[in-house]
Write a protein that holds these residues in place. Structure first.
Motif, PDB file in Angstrom:
ATOM      1  N   ASN A  34      -9.560 -47.520  -5.363  1.00  0.00           N
ATOM      2  CA  ASN A  34      -9.146 -47.904  -4.006  1.00  0.00           C
ATOM      3  C   ASN A  34      -7.970 -47.034  -3.569  1.00  0.00           C
ATOM      4  O   ASN A  34      -6.964 -46.948  -4.279  1.00  0.00           O
ATOM      5  N   LEU A  35      -8.111 -46.418  -2.429  1.00  0.00           N
ATOM      6  CA  LEU A  35      -7.041 -45.559  -1.932  1.00  0.00           C
ATOM      7  C   LEU A  35      -5.982 -46.443  -1.250  1.00  0.00           C
ATOM      8  O   LEU A  35      -6.141 -46.825  -0.098  1.00  0.00           O
ATOM      9  N   LEU A  36      -4.933 -46.765  -1.976  1.00  0.00           N
ATOM     10  CA  LEU A  36      -3.887 -47.637  -1.425  1.00  0.00           C
ATOM     11  C   LEU A  36      -2.981 -46.879  -0.465  1.00  0.00           C
ATOM     12  O   LEU A  36      -2.507 -47.424   0.520  1.00  0.00           O
ATOM     13  N   THR A  37      -2.694 -45.631  -0.788  1.00  0.00           N
ATOM     14  CA  THR A  37      -1.758 -44.864   0.031  1.00  0.00           C
ATOM     15  C   THR A  37      -2.327 -43.486   0.322  1.00  0.00           C
ATOM     16  O   THR A  37      -2.766 -42.794  -0.595  1.00  0.00           O
ATOM     17  N   ASN A  38      -2.313 -43.125   1.580  1.00  0.00           N
ATOM     18  CA  ASN A  38      -2.734 -41.795   2.028  1.00  0.00           C
ATOM     19  C   ASN A  38      -1.704 -41.400   3.080  1.00  0.00           C
ATOM     20  O   ASN A  38      -1.901 -41.572   4.261  1.00  0.00           O
ATOM     21  N   GLU A  39      -0.565 -40.967   2.591  1.00  0.00           N
ATOM     22  CA  GLU A  39       0.609 -40.861   3.454  1.00  0.00           C
ATOM     23  C   GLU A  39       1.134 -39.433   3.524  1.00  0.00           C
ATOM     24  O   GLU A  39       1.279 -38.771   2.494  1.00  0.00           O
ATOM     25  N   THR A  40       1.420 -38.992   4.721  1.00  0.00           N
ATOM     26  CA  THR A  40       2.134 -37.732   4.931  1.00  0.00           C
ATOM     27  C   THR A  40       3.528 -38.085   5.412  1.00  0.00           C
ATOM     28  O   THR A  40       3.686 -38.831   6.382  1.00  0.00           O
ATOM     29  N   LYS A  41       4.530 -37.601   4.714  1.00  0.00           N
ATOM     30  CA  LYS A  41       5.908 -37.977   5.040  1.00  0.00           C
ATOM     31  C   LYS A  41       6.679 -36.729   5.456  1.00  0.00           C
ATOM     32  O   LYS A  41       6.682 -35.737   4.721  1.00  0.00           O
ATOM     33  N   ILE A  42       7.278 -36.758   6.602  1.00  0.00           N
ATOM     34  CA  ILE A  42       8.064 -35.613   7.086  1.00  0.00           C
ATOM     35  C   ILE A  42       9.469 -36.123   7.380  1.00  0.00           C
ATOM     36  O   ILE A  42       9.690 -36.832   8.370  1.00  0.00           O
ATOM     37  N   ILE A  43      10.394 -35.806   6.507  1.00  0.00           N
ATOM     38  CA  ILE A  43      11.773 -36.255   6.665  1.00  0.00           C
ATOM     39  C   ILE A  43      12.618 -35.031   6.976  1.00  0.00           C
ATOM     40  O   ILE A  43      12.668 -34.088   6.184  1.00  0.00           O
ATOM     41  N   ILE A  98      -5.787 -31.906   3.282  1.00  0.00           N
ATOM     42  CA  ILE A  98      -5.570 -33.237   2.702  1.00  0.00           C
ATOM     43  C   ILE A  98      -6.878 -33.771   2.133  1.00  0.00           C
ATOM     44  O   ILE A  98      -6.906 -34.401   1.073  1.00  0.00           O
ATOM     45  N   LYS A  99      -7.975 -33.506   2.827  1.00  0.00           N
ATOM     46  CA  LYS A  99      -9.280 -33.983   2.364  1.00  0.00           C
ATOM     47  C   LYS A  99      -9.606 -33.410   0.985  1.00  0.00           C
ATOM     48  O   LYS A  99     -10.029 -34.144   0.080  1.00  0.00           O
ATOM     49  N   LEU A 105      -7.389 -35.089  -1.617  1.00  0.00           N
ATOM     50  CA  LEU A 105      -7.856 -36.448  -1.929  1.00  0.00           C
ATOM     51  C   LEU A 105      -9.153 -36.405  -2.746  1.00  0.00           C
ATOM     52  O   LEU A 105      -9.383 -37.253  -3.607  1.00  0.00           O
ATOM     53  N   ARG A 111      -8.144 -44.969   6.494  1.00  0.00           N
ATOM     54  CA  ARG A 111      -6.741 -45.211   6.831  1.00  0.00           C
ATOM     55  C   ARG A 111      -5.877 -43.978   6.538  1.00  0.00           C
ATOM     56  O   ARG A 111      -6.028 -43.333   5.498  1.00  0.00           O
ATOM     57  N   THR A 125      -1.609 -42.657   6.869  1.00  0.00           N
ATOM     58  CA  THR A 125      -0.237 -43.075   7.127  1.00  0.00           C
ATOM     59  C   THR A 125       0.633 -41.845   7.309  1.00  0.00           C
ATOM     60  O   THR A 125       0.489 -40.860   6.581  1.00  0.00           O
ATOM     61  N   LEU A 126       1.513 -41.919   8.279  1.00  0.00           N
ATOM     62  CA  LEU A 126       2.446 -40.824   8.536  1.00  0.00           C
ATOM     63  C   LEU A 126       3.848 -41.415   8.583  1.00  0.00           C
ATOM     64  O   LEU A 126       4.084 -42.397   9.292  1.00  0.00           O
ATOM     65  N   SER A 127       4.761 -40.858   7.794  1.00  0.00           N
ATOM     66  CA  SER A 127       6.159 -41.289   7.847  1.00  0.00           C
ATOM     67  C   SER A 127       6.993 -40.135   8.345  1.00  0.00           C
ATOM     68  O   SER A 127       6.863 -39.016   7.839  1.00  0.00           O
ATOM     69  N   SER A 129      10.923 -38.778  10.288  1.00  0.00           N
ATOM     70  CA  SER A 129      12.323 -39.119  10.526  1.00  0.00           C
ATOM     71  C   SER A 129      12.819 -38.634  11.882  1.00  0.00           C
ATOM     72  O   SER A 129      13.906 -38.984  12.291  1.00  0.00           O
ATOM     73  N   ALA A 143      -9.545 -37.481   6.011  1.00  0.00           N
ATOM     74  CA  ALA A 143      -9.607 -37.271   4.563  1.00  0.00           C
ATOM     75  C   ALA A 143      -9.768 -38.564   3.779  1.00  0.00           C
ATOM     76  O   ALA A 143     -10.155 -38.543   2.616  1.00  0.00           O
ATOM     77  N   TYR A 196      -9.195 -52.037   5.082  1.00  0.00           N
ATOM     78  CA  TYR A 196      -8.113 -51.432   5.875  1.00  0.00           C
ATOM     79  C   TYR A 196      -8.064 -52.070   7.262  1.00  0.00           C
ATOM     80  O   TYR A 196      -9.103 -52.229   7.919  1.00  0.00           O
ATOM     81  N   TYR A 247      -3.783 -56.061   3.042  1.00  0.00           N
ATOM     82  CA  TYR A 247      -4.817 -55.284   2.359  1.00  0.00           C
ATOM     83  C   TYR A 247      -5.117 -55.879   0.978  1.00  0.00           C
ATOM     84  O   TYR A 247      -6.281 -56.088   0.618  1.00  0.00           O
TER      85      TYR A 247
END
Lengths: 430, 433
Positions: free
Chosen positions: A5-14, A85-86, A89, B63, B65-67, B69, B90, B97, B317
Motif C-alpha cells: 500500500n502506497l501510504l506516502t507519495n510526497e514531493t517536498k520543497i522547502i 516520479i512514476k 515509484l 493520491r 502529496t506536495l509539501s 514552504s 505516478a 484514498y 486512510y
C-alpha cells in the motif's frame, strides 16, 4: 509503501532565506520562507535589529575576526537522464514485489525511499559567494516475521550521497543486501535475549562508526567547553588504545565521496578533515568561528545549519574510525564468549562521553564461532573506556548508507563509518 | 501575516478545476521570536517567519502529496501544479484514498496573538539569575524562550473551510552541574505555556532538573544485575507512552499487521488503574492543536481506559484499509490519568529498584521491547532513595510494562503538550557492570 500500500507519495520543497548579523559577541538572526525582494530586505533588517537590540543590552564587546573569503560552486548532480516520479515509484513497487516473491516467511514489509537535494547559496558581507547542491538517496527496508510464539523485525538502510539514478543503478547488489536482511530476520525469530553485563564484543562497521560519531557529538564540540568553569580540555589526553584513530572527513575519504559531503560550512569556511583521535590520543575539537575565536583554535568547517530556519551549530560531517589490519574472521575467532553486533538502531552520548546505542541485529559468539541471533537490545558504557579496550580493528572501512544527527529538533545529514572493532561494552539484556 | 485562507482557496480551486482532483490544502503561517541564553550569556535573538503547506490530491483513486514552504501569493504556482500532477500520475491505485468529508466551517483559536517581548526577556533573565543564585554548581548549556504563533487554514474540495490560530511560549532548558572536576550528565526539559505569569523555574520540571543535576555529581555504579521495581517519572514516561499512538496503535503497524494489539479492541491490555488519552483540546494543554493532518477538526481520544483498549489511532486512510474506527486525532498531547497515591508512597513500596527520570534507548521494537541506559536515575532500596546511579541499563517490554503497573501517583507534571504522573512498574531488568 507498507505491504504494497502506497501510504506516502510526497514531493517536498522547502526553501527560504536566512540572515545572521553579528554585533560584538551576539548574533541577530532572522529567517523567512518568502523569497521576494521585500521579504529578503525585511529579513536582513530584522536580523540587524535583533543584533542591535541584544548588543545594546550586553554593553561594549570585542568583535570577531573577519571570515575567509571564497567564491565556489559545488554541484553534485547526476550526469544521467533523470527518472520521473512514476519510474521511481515503479522501482519501489519492484523491490516490494521482490520481497513478496522471495521471502515467503515474512508477515510484513515496509519500504521507505527518500530522494534528497540540499541546495544552498551562501553570501557574506566579507565577499564570499558559495553555491552548493548535494543530493542523497536512501531506501530503508523493514521486514517483519512471526512464528506463532515470537515476532521479530529487522531493517536495512541502503543508499549513499548522489541522485537516485547513480545510487540505485542496479538492483542486484540491493537484493543481495535484502537477502542478508531476510536471513538475519529468520534467525532473529529464534533469537535469544543476550546476557546482560560487560562483554567482549565485535562491533560491526556501522556500530563502530556510530560510536565514532557519538565520540565527537557532543564531547568534541568546542562549544561544549564554553560553559565549563574551569575549562578542561581533552587535547593530549589518552582516550583510546593505540590502534584507535578517528577522523571527521569533510567530503572525501580514501578517494571516495563520503555519505554526507561538506565542501564549505554554513559560515563560509572551507571544510577540512579533522583528526579527533590519533593513535588513542585526543587531538582536536570541532570549531565554528565563534568557538575558534574564544578558545584559540581554527574554524574547521563544522558550522552546519539544518535548514534556512536555523543558525549553524557545530556538527560533525563524516566521522570514521580508521581501519586496522585484522580480518573479521580472525576477530570473531579470537572471542570465546561474547557477541557480534552488526546493525544499529540509534545512539546517544553525553558530555561525559557516556553513550547508548540500540542494536537491531547481532549474534552470540561461542568459542570463536557465530552462534544464535540476539533480540532487540542495546549497548552502553563510556566511550573512552570502550576505545581503550579496543584490541583489534578489521582491515576494511564501510560507511553506513547515510544518516541524520539529531540536534534537538534539527536533523543534520551525516556519515558514519569504520571497520569492525573488538572491544568491551556493557550489553543490555537479562 | 498573509491571508493564508485566500491562498488555500486559490490552490483548491486550481487543483480541482485544472487537475480534476479532489484536494485538501492545509497551509500554515508561523512567526517565532526566540531569545537564547548560551554558555556565555544571552547570545542570540531570532525572528523567523515562514509558510508551509501540504497539498493532498486524489484523482481516479490515485493520491499525490506536495509539501512546500514558499506560499506567498494567491496565484497558484504552475510548477507546483505540474509536480502534483506528476505525483498523481505516478501513484498506485487505492480506493481508500480520499479527502475529508464536509464539515461546518469554523474558526478555532487559543493562546496569545503577539509576544510579550519584555516579559520574555525578563523571565529569561530571571531564570538565568535564579539558577546562578540557587544552584551555583549549575552551568546553563542553553536556555531559550520562544513565542510561536501559527495560523493554519484547512480547505478542501468538499467545502471544508477551517481556520486555527494558536499562540504559545516554548521554554527549553539544558544544564550540567560541575564541582571539583566532576561533571554531571546533561539534563534538559521543556514546557509549553500560554502566558508568562509564573517564574519559569516553577514551570514543568525545570527546577527539578537543576536539583537532579546537582545530585548527579554523586552518581555511583550499582553492582550487578537484578529484576526490580522501577518508577518512571513524568520526565521520562513520554518516551514509553508514545509507543502507543505512534507505533502499536497507529496506521503503520496495523497496516503492516505487526501490532501486538491487532484484534484487541475493547480487550484488557493494561492494569485496571491505567488510562491513556490524547487530549489536544483540553484547556490544561497549552500546546494543543485543533486540526488533524487528515483534514478534520481534532477530538480528544481515549486510547486506553481503565486498562481496556478503547481506540486505535488510525487516520481516515488507515481506518478504511483496516475497517476499524477512524479517530480524529493526530496522537500527541498524551495524558496518563493520575492515580491516588503520593509519589513518596510509590518509593516507600519498593524493596529494590530505580526512580528513572531519563532514558536513552532509542525506539522500541515493534513488539515493544526496549533496552537502554538511564543517565538520570536514582537507586531505591528498602523504600528509600539511596543515590544517583551511572552506567546502568534497563530492559523491558512496553505491553508487559502496562500490565505490571503497581501504582500511579496523584501528583503530575503538565508539560503543556503532555501530562504525566509518576508510574511504578514491577519486574524491570536492571543491569550494570
Amino acid at each position: 509503501m507498507v505491504n504494497g500500500n502506497l501510504l506516502t507519495n510526497e514531493t517536498k520543497i522547502i526553501s527560504g532565506f536566512a540572515a545572521r548579523v553579528r554585533r560584538g559577541r551576539v548574533w541577530g538572526f532572522a529567517a523567512a520562507s518568502d523569497p521576494t525582494h521585500e521579504s529578503v530586505t525585511a529579513t536582513i533588517s530584522q536580523a540587524a535589529a535583533n543584533a542591535e537590540c541584544l548588543g545594546s543590552l550586553q554593553g561594549p564587546m570585542s568583535s570577531m575576526p573577519s571570515s575567509e573569503v571564497h567564491t565556489a560552486r559545488q554541484y553534485l548532480a547526476t550526469k544521467k537522464a533523470r527518472k520521473s516520479i512514476k519510474e521511481i515509484l515503479e522501482f519501489v513497487a519492484e523491490v516490494d514485489s521482490h520481497c513478496l516473491r522471495s521471502y515467503p516467511k515474512i508477515s510484513g514489509r515496509r519500504l521507505w525511499l527518500n530522494c534528497f537535494e540540499w541546495e544552498k547559496s551562501f553570501i557574506s558581507s566579507s565577499g564570499s559567494v558559495i553555491d552548493t547542491m548535494i543530493p542523497a538517496t536512501r531506501l530503508i527496508v523493514f521486514l517483519s516475521a512471526s512464528n506463532g510464539s515470537a515476532n521479530a523485525n529487522a531493517h536495512v538502510i541502503l543508499g549513499n550521497s548522489g541522485h537516485f539514478e547513480d545510487v540505485f543503478e542496479h538492483l542486484g547488489p540491493l537484493y543481495e543486501r535484502i537477502d542478508t536482511l531476510y536471513e538475519h530476520l529468520m534467525r532473529k525469530l529464534e533469537g535469544v535475549v543476550p546476557d546482560a553485563g560487560e562483554k567482549e564484543c565485535i562491533l560491526g562497521p556501522e556500530l563502530t562508526g556510530l560510536l565514532a560519531h557519538e565520540t565527537i557529538m557532543p564531547p568534541a564540540k568546542a562549544s561544549s567547553l564554553l560553559g565549563r568553569n574551569p575549562l578542561v580540555s581533552m587535547v593530549g589526553r589518552v582516550v583510546g588504545s593505540p590502534v584507535v584513530s578517528l577522523v571527521d572527513f569533510a567530503h572525501t575519504a580514501f578517494g571516495q565521496l563520503c555519505p554526507a559531503p561538506v565542501f564549505f560550512d554554513d559560515e563560509g569556511v572551507r571544510a577540512r578533515d579533522l583528526t579527533i583521535i590519533e593513535n588513542g590520543v585526543f587531538r582536536g575539537y570541532m570549531h565554528d568561528r565563534e568557538s575558534a575565536d574564544i578558545l584559540g583554535g581554527s574554524p574547521s568547517g563544522h558550522a552546519r545549519a539544518a535548514s534556512f530556519m536555523y543558525e549553524p551549530v557545530i556538527c560533525c560531517r563524516n566521522a570514521a574510525i580508521l581501519p586496522g589490519s585484522s580480518t573479521l574472521e580472525e576477530m570473531i575467532a579470537s572471542v570465546d564468549n561474547g557477541y557480534y553486533f552488526t546493525q544499529i538502531g540509534d545512539g546517544y552520548s553525553d558530555m561525559n562521553s557516556n553513550f547508548m546505542a540500540g542494536i537491531v541485529a547481532g549474534y552470540e559468539i561461542k568459542n570463536g564461532r557465530i552462534g544464535r541471533a540476539v533480540r532487540h537490545t542495546s549497548i552502553s558504557g563510556n566511550l573512552h573506556d570502550v576505545w581503550k579496550s579496543v584490541t583489534m580493528l578489521s582491515d576494511r572501512l564501510s560507511w553506513l548508507s547515510g544518516g541524520f544527527c539529531g540536534l534537538g529538533p534539527l536533523l543534520m545529514p551525516m556519515g558514519l563509518g569504520g571497520p569492525a572493532s573488538k572491544c568491551r561494552v556493557l550489553v543490555g539484556g537479562k | 501575516m498573509k491571508d493564508i485562507g485566500c491562498i488555500a482557496h486559490a490552490y483548491v480551486d486550481a487543483i480541482s478545476g485544472d487537475l480534476g482532483a479532489s484536494v485538501q490544502c492545509m497551509f500554515t503561517e508561523s512567526e517565532t521570536h526566540e531569545m537564547v541564553v548560551g554558555p556565555i550569556g544571552i547570545s542570540s535573538l531570532r525572528t523567523t517567519r515562514a509558510c508551509r503547506g501540504s497539498i493532498v490530491a486524489v484523482r481516479d483513486a490515485k493520491r499525490g502529496t506536495l509539501s512546500v514552504s514558499s506560499l506567498y501569493n494567491c496565484a497558484p504556482d504552475p510548477m507546483l501544479l505540474r509536480k502534483l500532477d506528476d505525483a498523481l500520475g505516478a501513484s498506485s491505485v487505492d480506493e481508500a484514498y480520499d479527502v475529508a468529508p464536509y464539515q461546518v466551517s469554523n474558526s478555532l483559536g487559543s493562546g496569545p496573538s503577539s509576544p510579550d517581548m519584555t516579559g520574555m526577556f525578563d523571565r529569561l533573565k530571571e531564570l538565568d539569575s535564579s539558577i546562578r543564585q540557587l544552584y551555583p554548581a549549575i552551568a546553563i548549556l542553553e536556555a531559550s524562550i520562544k513565542f510561536v504563533r501559527e495560523a493554519t487554514s484547512l480547505v478542501n474540495s468538499n467545502a471544508v473551510d477551517l481556520l486555527s490560530v494558536t499562540g504559545k511560549y516554548e521554554i527549553n532548558l539544558a544544564v550540567i552541574a560541575q564541582c571539583e572536576g566532576r561533571i554531571s550528565t546533561p539534563f534538559d526539559s521543556h514546557v509549553i505555556l500560554r502566558d508568562l505569569s509564573l517564574p519559569l523555574l516553577e514551570c514543568g520540571s525545570l527546577r527539578q532538573i537543576c536539583e537532579r543535576a546537582v545530585h548527579h555529581l554523586d552518581a555511583r555504579r550499582i553492582k550487578g544485575s537484578f529484576t526490580g521495581d522501577v518508577i518512571f517519572s513524568p520526565d521520562v514516561l513520554g518516551a514509553f507512552m508514545k509507543y502507543f499512538p505512534v507505533c502499536a496503535l497507529g496506521d503503520r503497524m496495523l497496516l503492516a499487521g505487526t501490532s501486538v494489539y491487532k484484534g484487541k479492541l475493547d480487550s484488557r491490555i493494561a492494569v485496571e488503574h491505567f488510562s491513556l488519552s490524547s487530549i489536544p483540546l483540553s484547556p490544561s494543554i497549552s500546546g494543543g492543536y485543533f486540526l488533524t493532518n487528515d483534514g478534520f477538526i481534532a477530538e480528544n481520544s481515549t486510547l486506553i481506559e481503565n486498562g481496556f483498549l478503547r481506540n486505535y489511532s488510525l487516520s481516515q486512510y488507515g481506518a478504511r484499509k483496516t475497517g476499524l474506527r477512524h479517530v480524529r486525532n493526530n496522537g500527541g498531547c498524551l495524558c496518563v490519568s493520575p492515580g491516588n497515591v503520593p509519589s513518596s508512597q510509590l518509593i516507600e513500596s519498593i524493596d529494590r529498584g530505580l526512580l528513572v527520570n531519563g532514558f536513552a534507548g532509542g525506539y522500541p521494537s515493534d513488539s515493544g521491547d526496549f533496552s537502554g541506559t538511564v543517565p538520570d536515575a536514582l537507586y531505591i532500596e528498602k523504600g528509600v532513595v539511596r543515590f544517583p546511579v551511572k552506567e546502568t541499563m534497563i530492559t523491558g517490554n512496553i505491553p508487559k510494562m502496562v500490565m505490571a503497573i503497581s501504582g500511579i501517583s496523584r501528583e503530575y507534571v503538565n508539560f503543556g503538550n503532555a501530562v504525566y504522573p509518576w508510574m511504578a512498574v514491577k519486574d524491570i531488568f536492571v543491569s550494570s557492570k
